[in-house]
Structure formats: C-alpha cells, structure tokens
Design a protein around this motif. Structure first.
Motif, PDB file in Angstrom:
ATOM      1  N   PRO A 173     -96.299 -31.609 -34.939  1.00  0.00           N
ATOM      2  CA  PRO A 173     -96.297 -32.824 -34.102  1.00  0.00           C
ATOM      3  C   PRO A 173     -96.925 -34.011 -34.823  1.00  0.00           C
ATOM      4  CG  PRO A 173     -97.017 -30.921 -32.831  1.00  0.00           C
ATOM      5  CD  PRO A 173     -96.947 -30.474 -34.262  1.00  0.00           C
ATOM      6  N   ALA A 174     -96.423 -35.193 -34.515  1.00  0.00           N
ATOM      7  CA  ALA A 174     -96.958 -36.415 -35.133  1.00  0.00           C
ATOM      8  C   ALA A 174     -98.421 -36.600 -34.742  1.00  0.00           C
ATOM      9  CB  ALA A 174     -96.138 -37.619 -34.696  1.00  0.00           C
ATOM     10  N   GLY A 175     -99.237 -36.959 -35.730  1.00  0.00           N
ATOM     11  CA  GLY A 175    -100.660 -37.170 -35.471  1.00  0.00           C
ATOM     12  C   GLY A 175    -100.967 -38.531 -34.882  1.00  0.00           C
ATOM     13  N   GLU A 176    -100.017 -39.467 -35.010  1.00  0.00           N
ATOM     14  CA  GLU A 176    -100.199 -40.805 -34.463  1.00  0.00           C
ATOM     15  C   GLU A 176     -98.840 -41.439 -34.230  1.00  0.00           C
ATOM     16  OE1 GLU A 176    -102.450 -42.936 -37.354  1.00  0.00           O
ATOM     17  OE2 GLU A 176    -100.877 -42.884 -38.876  1.00  0.00           O
ATOM     18  N   ASP A 177     -98.818 -42.498 -33.457  1.00  0.00           N
ATOM     19  CA  ASP A 177     -97.581 -43.245 -33.226  1.00  0.00           C
ATOM     20  C   ASP A 177     -97.123 -43.937 -34.507  1.00  0.00           C
ATOM     21  OD1 ASP A 177     -97.521 -42.625 -30.514  1.00  0.00           O
ATOM     22  OD2 ASP A 177     -98.447 -44.517 -29.890  1.00  0.00           O
ATOM     23  N   ALA A 178     -95.818 -44.087 -34.650  1.00  0.00           N
ATOM     24  CA  ALA A 178     -95.295 -44.957 -35.701  1.00  0.00           C
ATOM     25  C   ALA A 178     -95.868 -46.354 -35.525  1.00  0.00           C
ATOM     26  CB  ALA A 178     -93.771 -45.000 -35.633  1.00  0.00           C
ATOM     27  N   ASP A 179     -95.969 -47.087 -36.608  1.00  0.00           N
ATOM     28  CA  ASP A 179     -96.553 -48.435 -36.544  1.00  0.00           C
ATOM     29  C   ASP A 179     -95.871 -49.292 -35.481  1.00  0.00           C
ATOM     30  OD1 ASP A 179     -98.478 -47.970 -38.421  1.00  0.00           O
ATOM     31  OD2 ASP A 179     -97.563 -49.182 -40.009  1.00  0.00           O
ATOM     32  N   VAL A 180     -94.541 -49.268 -35.430  1.00  0.00           N
ATOM     33  CA  VAL A 180     -93.854 -50.141 -34.476  1.00  0.00           C
ATOM     34  C   VAL A 180     -94.101 -49.678 -33.042  1.00  0.00           C
ATOM     35  CG1 VAL A 180     -92.090 -50.903 -36.103  1.00  0.00           C
ATOM     36  CG2 VAL A 180     -91.655 -48.882 -34.697  1.00  0.00           C
ATOM     37  N   VAL A 181     -94.207 -48.380 -32.820  1.00  0.00           N
ATOM     38  CA  VAL A 181     -94.498 -47.882 -31.470  1.00  0.00           C
ATOM     39  C   VAL A 181     -95.895 -48.322 -31.048  1.00  0.00           C
ATOM     40  CG1 VAL A 181     -94.812 -45.811 -30.063  1.00  0.00           C
ATOM     41  CG2 VAL A 181     -92.930 -45.922 -31.718  1.00  0.00           C
ATOM     42  N   ARG A 182     -96.844 -48.210 -31.954  1.00  0.00           N
ATOM     43  CA  ARG A 182     -98.213 -48.652 -31.646  1.00  0.00           C
ATOM     44  C   ARG A 182     -98.247 -50.142 -31.320  1.00  0.00           C
ATOM     45  NH1 ARG A 182    -101.372 -51.100 -35.063  1.00  0.00           N
ATOM     46  NH2 ARG A 182    -100.192 -50.349 -36.873  1.00  0.00           N
ATOM     47  N   ARG A 183     -97.547 -50.945 -32.098  1.00  0.00           N
ATOM     48  CA  ARG A 183     -97.548 -52.387 -31.846  1.00  0.00           C
ATOM     49  C   ARG A 183     -96.871 -52.730 -30.523  1.00  0.00           C
ATOM     50  NH1 ARG A 183     -96.000 -54.188 -38.086  1.00  0.00           N
ATOM     51  NH2 ARG A 183     -98.139 -54.017 -38.907  1.00  0.00           N
ATOM     52  N   LEU A 184     -95.819 -52.012 -30.184  1.00  0.00           N
ATOM     53  CA  LEU A 184     -95.150 -52.245 -28.908  1.00  0.00           C
ATOM     54  C   LEU A 184     -96.077 -51.918 -27.742  1.00  0.00           C
ATOM     55  CD1 LEU A 184     -91.680 -50.756 -29.864  1.00  0.00           C
ATOM     56  CD2 LEU A 184     -92.069 -53.130 -29.184  1.00  0.00           C
ATOM     57  N   ARG A 185     -96.776 -50.819 -27.842  1.00  0.00           N
ATOM     58  CA  ARG A 185     -97.735 -50.463 -26.773  1.00  0.00           C
ATOM     59  C   ARG A 185     -98.815 -51.535 -26.643  1.00  0.00           C
ATOM     60  NH1 ARG A 185     -96.580 -45.129 -25.388  1.00  0.00           N
ATOM     61  NH2 ARG A 185     -96.222 -43.631 -27.090  1.00  0.00           N
TER      62      ARG A 185
END
Length: 430
Positions: free
Chosen positions: A83-95
């Motif tokens: 499993p991914a350890g963190e959100d993708a950069d663009v997903v994090r920025r969108l949130r």
C-alpha cells in the motif's frame, strides 16, 4: 445554494444504484468524501474558503497513490502491491485546497492505449452513447466529468490520455508541459512523456485544478484577445482520414475565429513530423520505457495482463540501449526545431481526434481493427508529447457526437494557452 454534502449524496445515490455494474469508479471513498464535504460546508458557513476548488467533487485516475491502499494502475496483478505510504503530490495538494476526493476512476491497464478498454474492471461506456468507446487511457475520468459524477477529474497524458477521453465525451481536457506538475506518486508509463492534467466542464475548471496541482494556489487568467491571434493549422498527415463530421465542425470553428479577427494560416510541420516518425519507427518512446518499467512481470505474468497491452510492451524488451539513446537524442534535436517552427504562431489548431468515438463491440471482436483504430485515435495527440508541447481539447458545440478542437502551444506556454482557450471557448456558439 446546495451544500457540498447534498451534492455529494446525489452522486453517491447514482453510484449506489449502479453498484452491481460500476465501471467508472473501481474505488469510491464513501466515508472520507463525506467528511471532506462536511468540512467544506463548515468553512462556507464560517465565511472561509481555501480557493476555487474548495468543495469541488474531484476524482483521480487509478494510477495516483492514495495513502493506505495499493495503486492498481488498472491491473489486477497489482492487487498484492505494498500500500502507498502517502498520497501522490497532486492528491495531497487537492486535499489541501479543499477538494472532495470521491474516488478513483477506471483506466486502460498500465495506461497503454487510447481506446479505453479494460477487461479486468470493465470498460465505462461513453457518456453520450454507452455503446461507444470512452477513450483512453483516462477512460473513467472523461465519463465521470461528462456524466456529472465529478466536477473535475485528474488524468495522465502520455500520448493523449487526457485529451482523447475529453474529446470523445464532450468535455475539456488539458495536457500541461511535461514535468511542470509533480509526478511523485503517479505510477509511470513513460518517464519522458508522462504528464498529469485535469478534465473539467470548462476551461476555468481546468485552470483552477492545474493551479493547485502545480502548487500555484489560485491562478487568475484573463482571456487573450482573439483579434490578431495567430492561429497555425498543420494541414497534411494530421488531417488525413478525418471523418466528415469532424472536419466540418473543425472548419466551422476556424471560420468563427476568423470572423472575430483571428489570423488563420497554414503551419507546415510535415518535415518535423516525418523525422519524428523515422526516429521512433523501430519502437515508440512510451513502449520502450514501459518495457523497462514492467520488465519484472510483463512476461512472467502475461496470462494475467490484457493481451492488447502485454503484447506490445513485451515486444520492446528487445530494444537495445543504443537504439534508445539515438532515439532520445534525435527527439531532443527535433523538440528544439519544433519550438523554433512554432514561434510565429500564438497557437496551433487541429482536430483532437480525426474520428468520433467508434462503437465498442467491433473493436473488442477484431484485434486488427482495434490496433488500426488505436493508431488513428492517438495520431494527432501523440506528437504533442513527443515534441514536449502543451495542449488543450475543447468540445465543439452543436454536433451530434462529441468532437474536440485541440489548441497547441509551445513548451512552457501553459498559462498563455489557458488565456487563449478561455477566449476560444467563449467564441464558440453554445
């Protein structure tokens, strides 16, 4: 004004009704989206906003990491990935911008096709006619925006994978200059050609999403004057085999722009296109780089992979390092030459795809027809990635099936392209 939560519940009700045959969203974030919607409504009541995407319903392509789950990239062989350890950069920025991430959208396995088929998770039917293809590889993204289950969807574009589903489903799709937006947390198809871009119902939607994805926060763009706008039209191979409906809609759009003062003239790109074709004749850049990315499993797990994808990636495992280096050096040379060639124009215009979305069943039944159609569907969009340009597809109104008008600008002219697209969008009859 309807609350964000109420809008979200309307979407969720639609998804629940078709849950037994859901093909647009392989993953829906029921609880997380509701919490994000409630937070957006609370900010609105307090008179606080995080920007133009605050409360927007956004979906993301199934190759973007979301913390805590494996990223499938449209493939069943990735179900056992860490499993991914963190959100993708663009997903994090969108949130962080207040977007409500409602789910992941379906895609072609490994993003390797412009048609949009996926035998593992089902193929979303075109939003206008479900018997027709959705376009790929961001197939669910185009359908989600067109059907209204997402305000904005984030896709990837390596050879047209944002612009093709946008054109086939009648929405706007933007391909930025490559590497302008972080690819961290996005499963790759091609290290050299990949880019992440938004699909939306308007140019303004794409501007807002792009600004957040690029880390600009809010970005104000003003329409570029159409009077005197220098529009180049690359007639030649990119216009062959164009269906009459597409050609007529495109020419009508040019006449409209000319009537408003744009200076439309031919833009000869044939020699550069031919040289790029020769440079990539042994193998495409995307297929060679994909072969390297997938080398550990593309043959050992072949039976579990869509044969329409597996065959072409595995074939490129034999490409030599010398061939790849020569190809990439030639690409660099041609990219610089294309930038010089386009300097006299503000924008280049052509049909996004030379055909309307074809029926799905014949392509599933006939491999040769599938390959021929895939090549044609990708023909006009792929050079934009090869020459490291930026482009946007706008829906042409008043046509029986969706047709896309593609506007192309030079490397790193993304903001100017947005300004031109705003004006062209408003100029087209609605």
């Amino acid at each position: 004004m309807m609350s964000v939560r109420d809008r979200l519940e309307e979407v969720f009700e639609r998804l629940e009704k078709r849950a037994s045959d859901e093909r647009v969203y392989p993953k829906v974030y029921w609880a997380a989206a509701r919490a994000a919607a409630d937070a957006a409504d609370e900010r609105r009541r307090a008179g606080v906003t995080l920007g133009p995407l605050d409360g927007a319903l956004v979906s993301v392509k199934d190759l973007l990491d979301v913390k805590g789950e494996p990223t499938l990239a449209g493939s069943r062989i990735f179900r056992d990935r860490v499993p991914a350890g963190e959100d993708a950069d663009v997903v994090r920025r969108l949130r962080q911008a207040g977007a409500v991430i409602i789910g992941k959208t379906n895609m072609v396995e490994f993003a390797f096709s412009g048609i949009g088929l996926n035998p593992h998770f089902g193929t979303p039917g075109n939003a206008i006619d479900p018997k027709r293809i959705p376009g790929g590889s961001s197939s669910g993204a185009g359908v989600a925006v067109a059907e209204g289950t997402s305000d904005i969807s984030i896709g990837s574009d390596t050879g047209g994978s944002v612009r093709i589903p946008a054109a086939f489903n009648g929405v706007v799709g933007f391909k930025p200059t490559a590497h302008r937006i972080s690819l961290k947390g996005a499963f790759p198809l091609s290290y050299s050609l990949d880019s992440l871009g938004p699909l939306g119902r308007s140019v303004a939607d794409c501007i807002a999403a792009d600004a957040v994805m690029a880390g600009y926060g809010a970005l104000v763009s003003t329409p570029y004057p159409l009077s005197g706008l220098r529009v180049g039209v690359p007639r030649g191979r990119l216009f062959s085999q164009t269906e009459a409906l597409v050609a007529d809609a495109f020419e009508a759009s040019l006449r409209r722009l000319s009537a408003l003062g744009a200076r439309v003239s031919d833009c000869d790109l044939e020699d550069l296109l031919e040289q790029m074709r020769e440079a990539t004749s042994r193998a495409s850049i995307a297929s060679v780089e994909a072969a390297a990315i997938h080398s550990d499993w593309i043959e050992t797990r072949a039976a579990e992979i869509d044969p329409r994808v597996q065959k072409w990636i595995a074939l490129r495992l034999a490409t030599t390092a010398a061939d790849y280096i020569r190809m990439m050096r030639k690409r660099d040379e041609l990219t610089r030459a294309m930038d010089r060639r386009l300097a006299p124009f503000d924008v280049v215009a052509l049909p996004t795809i030379p055909i309307v979305a074809p029926l799905m069943a014949p392509l599933i039944a006939d491999e040769k027809l599938y390959n021929k159609t895939d090549t044609l569907v990708l023909r006009n969009t792929t050079p934009i990635n090869q020459f490291d340009l930026t482009a946007i597809s706008l829906p042409i109104p008043d046509v029986p099936l969706p047709v896309g008008l593609m506007l192309v600008a030079r490397h790193d002219q993304d903001r100017r392209l947005f300004e031109i697209a705003l004006s062209v969008e408003s100029a087209l009859p609605h």
